[in-house]
Scaffold this active site. Structure first.
Site, PDB file in Angstrom:
ATOM      1  N   HIS A  34     -47.024  -8.157 -30.255  1.00  0.00           N
ATOM      2  CA  HIS A  34     -48.472  -8.374 -30.144  1.00  0.00           C
ATOM      3  C   HIS A  34     -49.232  -7.315 -30.931  1.00  0.00           C
ATOM      4  O   HIS A  34     -50.293  -7.602 -31.512  1.00  0.00           O
ATOM      5  CB  HIS A  34     -48.904  -8.353 -28.675  1.00  0.00           C
ATOM      6  CG  HIS A  34     -48.293  -9.439 -27.850  1.00  0.00           C
ATOM      7  ND1 HIS A  34     -48.542  -9.573 -26.506  1.00  0.00           N
ATOM      8  CD2 HIS A  34     -47.447 -10.450 -28.163  1.00  0.00           C
ATOM      9  CE1 HIS A  34     -47.882 -10.618 -26.029  1.00  0.00           C
ATOM     10  NE2 HIS A  34     -47.195 -11.156 -27.030  1.00  0.00           N
TER      11      HIS A  34
ATOM     12  N   ASP B 128     -40.812 -12.877 -31.325  1.00  0.00           N
ATOM     13  CA  ASP B 128     -40.001 -12.403 -30.196  1.00  0.00           C
ATOM     14  C   ASP B 128     -38.548 -12.121 -30.578  1.00  0.00           C
ATOM     15  O   ASP B 128     -37.613 -12.538 -29.895  1.00  0.00           O
ATOM     16  CB  ASP B 128     -40.038 -13.420 -29.036  1.00  0.00           C
ATOM     17  CG  ASP B 128     -41.394 -13.481 -28.347  1.00  0.00           C
ATOM     18  OD1 ASP B 128     -42.124 -12.472 -28.381  1.00  0.00           O
ATOM     19  OD2 ASP B 128     -41.722 -14.536 -27.772  1.00  0.00           O
TER      20      ASP B 128
ATOM     21  N   HIS C  60     -41.926 -15.552 -14.781  1.00  0.00           N
ATOM     22  CA  HIS C  60     -43.108 -16.363 -14.478  1.00  0.00           C
ATOM     23  C   HIS C  60     -42.700 -17.291 -13.328  1.00  0.00           C
ATOM     24  O   HIS C  60     -41.530 -17.686 -13.236  1.00  0.00           O
ATOM     25  CB  HIS C  60     -43.497 -17.294 -15.624  1.00  0.00           C
ATOM     26  CG  HIS C  60     -43.841 -16.641 -16.923  1.00  0.00           C
ATOM     27  ND1 HIS C  60     -42.909 -16.282 -17.851  1.00  0.00           N
ATOM     28  CD2 HIS C  60     -45.038 -16.352 -17.469  1.00  0.00           C
ATOM     29  CE1 HIS C  60     -43.514 -15.773 -18.913  1.00  0.00           C
ATOM     30  NE2 HIS C  60     -44.809 -15.804 -18.719  1.00  0.00           N
TER      31      HIS C  60
ATOM     32  N   ASP D 168     -38.743  -9.052 -23.925  1.00  0.00           N
ATOM     33  CA  ASP D 168     -39.447 -10.330 -24.099  1.00  0.00           C
ATOM     34  C   ASP D 168     -39.033 -10.847 -25.480  1.00  0.00           C
ATOM     35  O   ASP D 168     -39.802 -10.830 -26.431  1.00  0.00           O
ATOM     36  CB  ASP D 168     -40.954 -10.107 -23.990  1.00  0.00           C
ATOM     37  CG  ASP D 168     -41.725 -11.409 -23.868  1.00  0.00           C
ATOM     38  OD1 ASP D 168     -41.092 -12.471 -24.007  1.00  0.00           O
ATOM     39  OD2 ASP D 168     -42.947 -11.371 -23.658  1.00  0.00           O
TER      40      ASP D 168
ATOM     41  N   ASP E 258     -45.754 -14.893 -32.897  1.00  0.00           N
ATOM     42  CA  ASP E 258     -44.975 -14.073 -31.976  1.00  0.00           C
ATOM     43  C   ASP E 258     -43.514 -14.534 -32.064  1.00  0.00           C
ATOM     44  O   ASP E 258     -43.086 -15.429 -31.345  1.00  0.00           O
ATOM     45  CB  ASP E 258     -45.541 -14.340 -30.566  1.00  0.00           C
ATOM     46  CG  ASP E 258     -45.283 -13.224 -29.579  1.00  0.00           C
ATOM     47  OD1 ASP E 258     -44.750 -12.189 -29.993  1.00  0.00           O
ATOM     48  OD2 ASP E 258     -45.631 -13.402 -28.398  1.00  0.00           O
TER      49      ASP E 258
ATOM     50  N   GLU F 110     -46.749  -5.047 -25.728  1.00  0.00           N
ATOM     51  CA  GLU F 110     -45.665  -5.772 -26.413  1.00  0.00           C
ATOM     52  C   GLU F 110     -45.698  -5.452 -27.903  1.00  0.00           C
ATOM     53  O   GLU F 110     -46.735  -5.588 -28.561  1.00  0.00           O
ATOM     54  CB  GLU F 110     -45.815  -7.282 -26.183  1.00  0.00           C
ATOM     55  CG  GLU F 110     -44.776  -8.097 -26.950  1.00  0.00           C
ATOM     56  CD  GLU F 110     -44.636  -9.518 -26.459  1.00  0.00           C
ATOM     57  OE1 GLU F 110     -44.714  -9.737 -25.243  1.00  0.00           O
ATOM     58  OE2 GLU F 110     -44.453 -10.408 -27.304  1.00  0.00           O
TER      59      GLU F 110
ATOM     60  N   ASP G  43     -43.171  -4.588 -23.302  1.00  0.00           N
ATOM     61  CA  ASP G  43     -42.383  -5.759 -23.672  1.00  0.00           C
ATOM     62  C   ASP G  43     -41.701  -5.424 -24.993  1.00  0.00           C
ATOM     63  O   ASP G  43     -42.335  -5.380 -26.056  1.00  0.00           O
ATOM     64  CB  ASP G  43     -43.261  -7.022 -23.787  1.00  0.00           C
ATOM     65  CG  ASP G  43     -43.360  -7.752 -22.454  1.00  0.00           C
ATOM     66  OD1 ASP G  43     -42.949  -7.176 -21.430  1.00  0.00           O
ATOM     67  OD2 ASP G  43     -43.830  -8.906 -22.435  1.00  0.00           O
TER      68      ASP G  43
ATOM     69  N   ASP H 170     -40.685 -20.197 -14.492  1.00  0.00           N
ATOM     70  CA  ASP H 170     -39.346 -19.941 -15.059  1.00  0.00           C
ATOM     71  C   ASP H 170     -38.294 -20.138 -13.974  1.00  0.00           C
ATOM     72  O   ASP H 170     -37.137 -20.424 -14.260  1.00  0.00           O
ATOM     73  CB  ASP H 170     -39.169 -18.480 -15.508  1.00  0.00           C
ATOM     74  CG  ASP H 170     -40.210 -18.032 -16.497  1.00  0.00           C
ATOM     75  OD1 ASP H 170     -40.691 -18.883 -17.253  1.00  0.00           O
ATOM     76  OD2 ASP H 170     -40.524 -16.826 -16.498  1.00  0.00           O
TER      77      ASP H 170
ATOM     78  N   GLU I 193     -51.505  -7.641 -20.458  1.00  0.00           N
ATOM     79  CA  GLU I 193     -50.653  -7.579 -21.651  1.00  0.00           C
ATOM     80  C   GLU I 193     -51.494  -8.047 -22.837  1.00  0.00           C
ATOM     81  O   GLU I 193     -51.720  -9.252 -23.012  1.00  0.00           O
ATOM     82  CB  GLU I 193     -49.433  -8.492 -21.459  1.00  0.00           C
ATOM     83  CG  GLU I 193     -48.451  -8.421 -22.606  1.00  0.00           C
ATOM     84  CD  GLU I 193     -47.230  -9.321 -22.380  1.00  0.00           C
ATOM     85  OE1 GLU I 193     -46.707  -9.367 -21.254  1.00  0.00           O
ATOM     86  OE2 GLU I 193     -46.817  -9.977 -23.352  1.00  0.00           O
TER      87      GLU I 193
HETATM   88  C1  XLS Z   1     -46.436 -14.218 -24.822  1.00  0.00           C
HETATM   89  C2  XLS Z   1     -46.234 -13.173 -23.858  1.00  0.00           C
HETATM   90  C3  XLS Z   1     -45.620 -13.618 -22.546  1.00  0.00           C
HETATM   91  C4  XLS Z   1     -45.884 -12.594 -21.498  1.00  0.00           C
HETATM   92  C5  XLS Z   1     -45.741 -13.079 -20.096  1.00  0.00           C
HETATM   93  O1  XLS Z   1     -46.667 -13.992 -25.986  1.00  0.00           O
HETATM   94  O2  XLS Z   1     -45.484 -12.155 -24.442  1.00  0.00           O
HETATM   95  O3  XLS Z   1     -44.274 -13.899 -22.698  1.00  0.00           O
HETATM   96  O4  XLS Z   1     -45.057 -11.485 -21.658  1.00  0.00           O
HETATM   97  O5  XLS Z   1     -46.566 -14.144 -19.816  1.00  0.00           O
HETATM   98 NI    NI Z   2     -44.732 -10.495 -23.433  1.00  0.00          NI
HETATM   99 NI    NI Z   3     -45.453 -12.260 -26.624  1.00  0.00          NI
END
Ligand code: XLS
Ligand code: NI
Ligand code: NI
Length: 437
Positions: free
Chosen positions: A270, A308, A100, A337, A306, A267, A295, A103, A231
């Site tokens: 998600h 991750d 991003h 991710d 989420d 992802e 992702d 980042d 996404e």
């Molecule tokens: C958030 C998303 C984010 C995207 C990029 O849940 O996964 O990290 O991948 O903005």
């Molecule tokens: Ni993501």
């Molecule tokens: Ni995410």
């Protein structure tokens, strides 16, 4: 050197007990006619790997990601993150990164200053890319963290906020093109709503589409040849997010004529939040020719957010790799991710997390190959629909029949015998047999 005690990570095979070695990811091994590394273009997510420091809603950082900079949130720190990131990717053999805008550099109150910082840092990143051969998978603009986006970015009620969203996308596209990124992502973190009492859904969705159209126009103008991605995510931070899942996002893209320029970045976590499996989302994207990138992370069925996590579930990775192979691969890649758990607070943990993720997908790939070569699953699916090979079945497939004709066939038959078995348990047993023998 930042990760002084960490060697280059090598493949040592399944019997290795070395925590800093791959057990299954053997980059040059051929699988279904391609090298593992070609099947699995892995990417590092800048935000998690170089940013996430273990803090959560209830506690501050547990993981030191200053990378020896004297103060976090400075340009000195931003540069240290570049050094750490490239050393990290090189040691693991990771070929891509995703970012991003914010980042890369600390955000200033003045967008002109932020943009200047982005120019400087991307100059430095370019040098590192040339030195190492590491590439950019995709870039994106963070249009969810800054308080100005509290009512949305493309979906905002405030025309000035809309301008800031546009400005961030423009700059993020500039940097993505400068770094040769293959894709550009829209994740609609604040594009959704909490209550209809204060929301005009149609107005908001139209404005998001208009912003995306301008992004396509500008991107193509400055020479961006890659894919734009949506996404999908159903919720978090918003209660209702407009890009709920693959099917919803595809319908949105088609409605607004964006489907030629966009694909999806799916992802895993998600999908879990949307009540789908990872492979379901991949399949829906794939059959609509919109599976672009992944992702690669993992949700937790016991937690409604989420999380991750790094992927560890080999069944899920196996089913995902079957979808990717059937799709003919990805135009994008596998972006981790994902972040370490809060108590995994050492540099070694950062590497071990990637080793886990890469080995999990390598296992998924090897299993998918075995399932395809075994052939029983594909054969079963083909036979399941074989009644449609009859002349009547072909007429249905070719749209050469009518309800009247089909109704008269039913009337001739009078009643149905027993329908054929779906044999789920038999098929699941085949999967276990293939995976564990
Ligand atoms: C958030 C998303 C984010 C995207 C990029 O849940 O996964 O990290 O991948 O903005
Ligand atoms: Ni993501
Ligand atoms: Ni995410």
């Amino acid at each position: 050197m930042i990760f002084k005690d960490i060697p280059e990570i090598k493949y040592e095979g399944k019997d290795s007990t070395n925590p800093l070695a791959f057990k299954f990811y053997d980059k040059d091994r051929y699988v279904l006619g391609k090298k593992m590394s070609e099947h699995l273009p892995f990417a590092m997510a800048w935000w998690h790997n170089l940013g996430a420091s273990g803090s959560d809603m209830f506690g501050r950082d547990t993981i030191d990601k200053s990378f020896s900079a004297s103060e976090k949130g400075t340009m000195e720190h931003a540069l240290a993150k570049v050094d750490a990131g490239f050393e990290f990717m090189q040691k693991l053999g990771i070929k891509y990164f995703c970012f991003h805008d914010v980042d890369l550099v600390p955000e200033s109150d003045d967008i002109n200053e932020t943009n200047k910082r982005l120019d400087d840092i991307s100059d430095y990143i370019l040098v590192k890319m040339k030195e190492t051969g590491i590439k950019c998978l995709w870039g994106t603009a963070n249009m969810f963290s800054n308080p100005r986006f509290m009512n949305g970015a493309g979906s905002t009620n405030d025309v000035n906020v809309y301008c800031f969203a546009a400005a961030q996308i423009k700059k993020a596209l500039d940097i993505t093109v400068k770094l040769g990124g293959k894709g550009y992502v829209f994740w609609g973190g604040r594009e959704g709503y909490e209550t209809l009492l204060n929301t005009d859904v149609k107005f908001e969705q139209e404005n998001i589409a208009k912003l995306m159209k301008m992004a396509v126009k500008y991107g193509r103008k400055i020479g961006f040849k890659g894919d734009f991605y949506i996404e999908p995510k159903p919720k978090e931070p918003m209660k209702h997010q407009y890009d709920y899942d693959a099917a919803t996002s595809i319908s949105f893209l088609r409605q607004y004529g964006l489907d030629k320029d966009f694909k999806l970045n799916i992802e895993a976590n998600h999908a879990t939040l949307a009540g789908h499996t990872f492979e379901h989302e991949l399949r829906i994207a794939s059959i609509n020719n919109m599976l672009g990138s992944i992702d690669a992370n993992e949700g937790d069925p016991n937690l409604g957010w989420d999380v991750d996590r790094f992927p560890a579930d080999v069944y899920s990775a196996t089913y995902a790799m079957l979808e990717v192979i059937n799709n003919g691969g990805l135009t994008g890649g596998f972006n981790f991710d994902a972040k370490n758990r809060r108590p995994s607070n050492t540099y070694s943990d950062m590497f071990e997390a990637f080793i886990l993720g890469m080995d999990t997908f390598a296992l998924g790939l090897l299993n998918a190959e075995k399932i395809i070569k075994d052939g029983r699953i594909n054969k079963f699916i083909k036979e399941k629909y074989s009644s449609f090979e009859s002349s009547l079945g072909q007429k249905i497939r070719n749209e050469e029949t009518s309800l009247e004709e089909l109704a008269s066939k039913a009337s001739e038959l009078k009643g149905m015998g027993t329908p054929s078995s779906g044999k789920q348990e038999y098929l699941e047993e085949i999967i276990n047999q293939i995976l564990f023998s």
